[in-house]
Write a protein that holds these residues in place. Structure first.
Motif, PDB file in Angstrom:
ATOM      1  N   TYR A   1       0.751  -1.237   0.151  1.00  0.00           N
ATOM      2  CA  TYR A   1      -0.295   0.171   0.017  1.00  0.00           C
ATOM      3  C   TYR A   1       0.996   1.264   0.301  1.00  0.00           C
ATOM      4  O   TYR A   1       0.640   2.295  -0.873  1.00  0.00           O
ATOM      5  CB  TYR A   1      -0.934   0.045   1.184  1.00  0.00           C
ATOM      6  CG  TYR A   1      -1.935   0.789   1.223  1.00  0.00           C
ATOM      7  CD1 TYR A   1      -2.825   1.299   0.205  1.00  0.00           C
ATOM      8  CD2 TYR A   1      -2.064   1.897   2.244  1.00  0.00           C
ATOM      9  CE1 TYR A   1      -3.670   2.167   0.256  1.00  0.00           C
ATOM     10  CE2 TYR A   1      -3.022   2.725   2.329  1.00  0.00           C
ATOM     11  CZ  TYR A   1      -3.872   3.084   1.174  1.00  0.00           C
ATOM     12  OH  TYR A   1      -5.086   4.168   1.338  1.00  0.00           O
TER      13      TYR A   1
ATOM     14  N   VAL B   1       2.200   1.618  -3.499  1.00  0.00           N
ATOM     15  CA  VAL B   1       1.103   2.157  -4.451  1.00  0.00           C
ATOM     16  C   VAL B   1       1.146   3.728  -4.312  1.00  0.00           C
ATOM     17  O   VAL B   1       1.253   4.544  -5.256  1.00  0.00           O
ATOM     18  CB  VAL B   1      -0.055   1.553  -4.258  1.00  0.00           C
ATOM     19  CG1 VAL B   1      -1.270   1.999  -4.941  1.00  0.00           C
ATOM     20  CG2 VAL B   1      -0.151  -0.016  -4.612  1.00  0.00           C
ATOM     21  N   LEU B   2       1.024   4.077  -3.098  1.00  0.00           N
ATOM     22  CA  LEU B   2       0.646   5.586  -2.818  1.00  0.00           C
ATOM     23  C   LEU B   2       1.881   6.229  -2.984  1.00  0.00           C
ATOM     24  O   LEU B   2       2.020   7.503  -3.172  1.00  0.00           O
ATOM     25  CB  LEU B   2       0.137   5.694  -1.371  1.00  0.00           C
ATOM     26  CG  LEU B   2      -1.261   5.077  -1.098  1.00  0.00           C
ATOM     27  CD1 LEU B   2      -1.819   5.479   0.287  1.00  0.00           C
ATOM     28  CD2 LEU B   2      -2.319   5.898  -2.108  1.00  0.00           C
ATOM     29  N   GLY B   3       2.979   5.689  -2.417  1.00  0.00           N
ATOM     30  CA  GLY B   3       4.386   6.691  -2.376  1.00  0.00           C
ATOM     31  C   GLY B   3       4.139   7.320  -1.248  1.00  0.00           C
ATOM     32  O   GLY B   3       5.206   8.272  -0.910  1.00  0.00           O
TER      33      GLY B   3
END
Lengths: 335, 373
Positions: A244, A247-249
């Motif tokens: 997660y 994905v978000l960075g």
């Protein structure tokens, strides 16, 4: 607390109609998924039916898929783990705090998150098994506890700027056009399928879930199996947190809990397919992406987002209902 | 119809068409110029403007107590405002206390009752608590002589409740207009916009109206392709897939406006996964530090910020004017400031909440309050 699905009678070899019904049940959700894709494909031929759309869908729902895989391990052993959402958040925030604020190299931050995950699973197991407190109560408590700890350590702020290495490892590269994130979920599902189907451990897990006393009388170390399931669940949720964050960075201190109910929905929906009547990794994966397909298609059609909640809830209830009807409304002790 | 008449009719039609297209081009160019001029004012360092006549704030505040209730203490933006209010309060002899809560109305109710029992003078409902949610308690506070005020919540155009003694609204409509002008200027008048919004938050309405009206006024070639409404509790699970779907279903989209900047953490990965980073611009509002860091990293293009410290000063100023019976400013009057790649370094590395806005307001308020000459 037993949360097993009613045992599915093995298909009788001589009974062709029974085999047909069982096979139909196994693949019903897959068929509906294909129909759903076809429906959206007809409505949105240029945008929905593209490999790009599906590759993004597979990658962006990977954390949710991992979370539903995490849930089904203790569910199979008869325990609820409500703390997986908070564990996901804890994991991503430990990575964020250590890596961004503390300047700790990414591998060490990941290791710290993993250790924290193991500790969460061990703590859940300790309170559930030693004190004999229901898993629902313990994991509800640890959820709240972790949520508070995360707020404290992040100052309730989103932490941006996580090392590019994690972003690259999760969504930076692709295989067959699909970002790596999806393959982490796929690899976890393959591993779990192998353990569930081909190792004695998987059978023990199932026996413990179906009847603890019977399992104990058969010489299975029930508490050890349940503890292992809870730790495995926390470790997979930790991995979901790392994916997660990739994905978000960034690390968001408040979003993990929102993944909890969709993950449970996918786990229970998954128990109606592939191996009906049993929590199974392929079912969880199919269910996650079936629900994701619905959300994506409806979003692309510009339909208000509240409809997606109706779709999720409706799909779950209808699938479980049809599954029950197929099996002659046998008594089930799901949930 | 003779050939001559037909020819004349065709020429007239062509003339009309040409006139219309020239007028349309003029309107587009004029709109672009107007949007550019408006934006320029928000790029300049904020200047202090007195919200009213000077007054002796110390005599107003003497012996008074203010209980500040944020929408949720976990919100660092609101927490930051209250921390600064406490400091400002100390400098003028006003006791400011925070009512810590987790965003539950039952906790707000407790806060109001605490203020009544402990003889506070002012209850400040900060940014997000609708007074109507706790109307009976506010009525009880009024009867007990405790004044309830809101700050940084309404848009000036929104109807106010008579529950409160006074309000310090923020022009969310102006914020919408800035976002629209930014989209217009940065696409040379050809923005195809996706708006990500949360209708359940009251300021959303005037803010989105501002985007719509300004695009209509200044950008005849711009279009709002889709408005995505996501409830606050669903930001994490719904914004990313919805934005991905929107930009894939509408490849012409070149601007995404997540109207509150904490939404952008889910917009950025959506664009990254859709392969649209750099191709689709992202502009937003709030000035939250991690989003300013994203501007530096090149994943967000613009963020409209406000200084928390300035908000704290302006809030105390407004509330003390209410206590002293002085006229209230129509708005909280904290200037908006645009951060983009050209000036984001001013916000610090990593970015902070109060950096980059200058400190003209500190001297300004202190003189206005007769603390300095």
């Amino acid at each position: 607390m037993a949360v097993t699905v009613a045992p599915q009678a093995a298909p009788a070899p001589a009974s062709r109609p029974r085999i047909t019904a069982y096979t139909a049940e196994r693949f019903a959700l897959l068929a509906v998924w294909v129909l759903l894709i076809a429906g959206f494909g007809v409505a949105l031929p240029d945008s929905f039916l593209t490999w790009g759309n599906f590759s993004i869908l597979f990658a962006s729902y990977a954390p949710g898929a991992l979370l539903s895989l995490a849930i089904i391990v203790p569910l199979t052993a008869g325990d609820f783990d409500l703390s997986v959402g908070a564990t996901l958040t804890l994991s991503s925030c430990i990575i964020g705090v250590l890596n961004v604020w503390g300047g700790v190299p990414l591998p060490l931050a990941l290791l710290a998150a993993l250790l924290a995950g193991i500790m969460v699973g061990a703590a859940n197991a300790f309170f559930i098994l030693w004190f004999r407190i229901p898993s629902l109560v313990v994991t509800l408590g640890t959820t709240s506890l972790m949520t508070g700890l995360v707020q404290w350590m992040t100052d309730s702020s989103t932490i941006g700027g996580i090392a590019q290495g994690l972003v690259t490892a999760v969504v930076g590269g692709t295989l067959l056009g699909v970002p790596y994130a999806f393959y982490y979920a796929l690899a976890t599902a393959i591993l779990m399928w192998f353990v569930f189907e081909y190792l004695p451990l998987g059978r023990r897990l199932l026996f413990v879930g179906r009847g603890r006393e019977v399992a104990r009388l058969n010489g299975i170390a029930v508490d050890r199996v349940r503890a292992g399931a809870l730790i495995a669940s926390a470790v997979i949720a930790t991995a979901a947190g790392a994916v997660y964050a990739g994905v978000l960075g960034s690390a968001d201190p408040s979003s993990g809990l929102n993944y909890l109910l969709p993950a449970f929905a996918a786990a229970f929906l998954g128990a109606t397919t592939i191996m009906p009547g049993r929590f199974n990794p392929w079912g969880a994966i199919v269910a996650t992406y079936f629900l994701a397909t619905g959300i994506t298609g409806l979003s692309m059609l510009g339909i208000p987002l509240w409809v997606t909640n109706v779709f999720n809830g409706g799909a779950l209830i209808i699938a479980v209902m049809v599954s029950q009807l197929t099996r002659g409304r046998e008594a089930s002790d799901i949930g | 119809m003779t050939r001559t008449t037909a020819l004349r009719a065709m020429l007239a039609a062509a003339g009309m068409l040409g006139f219309a297209s020239t007028a349309f081009a003029d309107a587009a160019a004029d709109g672009l110029a107007a949007a550019t001029a408006k934006l320029a004012t928000y790029r300049e360092k904020p200047v202090f403007k007195a919200p009213g006549p000077a007054f002796d704030i110390k005599s107003c505040a003497a012996g008074k107590k203010q209980l500040s209730i944020p929408n949720a203490s976990t919100n660092p933006f609101l927490k930051g405002i209250i921390d600064r209010e406490i400091q400002v309060g100390k400098s003028i002899g006003l006791t400011v206390q925070e009512w810590q809560n987790q965003g539950q109305p039952s906790q707000w109710v407790q806060g109001v009752e605490y203020a009544i029992r402990n003889h506070f003078t002012v209850i400040d409902l900060i940014s997000g608590i609708d007074p109507k949610t706790i109307a009976p308690q506010i009525e009880a506070a009024k009867k007990a002589g405790v004044r309830t005020m809101t700050s940084h919540f309404y848009d000036p155009s929104q109807p106010r409740t008579n529950l409160t003694s006074s309000d310090l609204p923020v022009s969310f409509n102006t914020i919408g207009k800035i976002l629209a002008d930014w989209a217009t200027v940065n696409t040379k008048g050809a923005a195809n916009v996706v708006i990500v919004k949360t209708d359940e938050v009251p300021p959303t309405g005037p803010l989105v109206d501002g985007i719509r009206s300004e695009l209509a006024a200044n950008c005849p070639n711009c279009k709002i392709v889709q408005e995505i409404n996501v409830g606050i509790t669903e930001w994490a699970t719904k914004i990313q897939p919805s934005v991905q779907s929107a930009v894939l279903a509408h490849p012409e989209v070149n601007v995404v406006l997540p109207i509150y900047d904490s939404m952008s953490q889910f917009v950025v990965p959506a664009l990254r996964l859709a392969g649209k980073t750099g191709k689709v611009k992202v502009a937003t509002f709030n000035g939250t530090p991690f989003v300013l860091d994203d501007i530096r990293a090149g994943t967000v293009d613009m963020d409209i910020g406000e200084s928390l410290d300035w908000i704290a000063y302006a809030t105390i100023d407004g509330h003390m004017r209410d206590l002293c019976g002085l006229p209230q400013p129509a708005e909280i009057n904290v200037p908006f400031y645009l951060f983009d790649k050209s000036n984001v370094a001013d916000a610090g590395v990593p970015a902070g909440y109060d950096k980059g806005y200058g400190n003209a307001y500190v001297t300004g308020f202190r003189k206005l309050w007769k603390l300095e000459k």
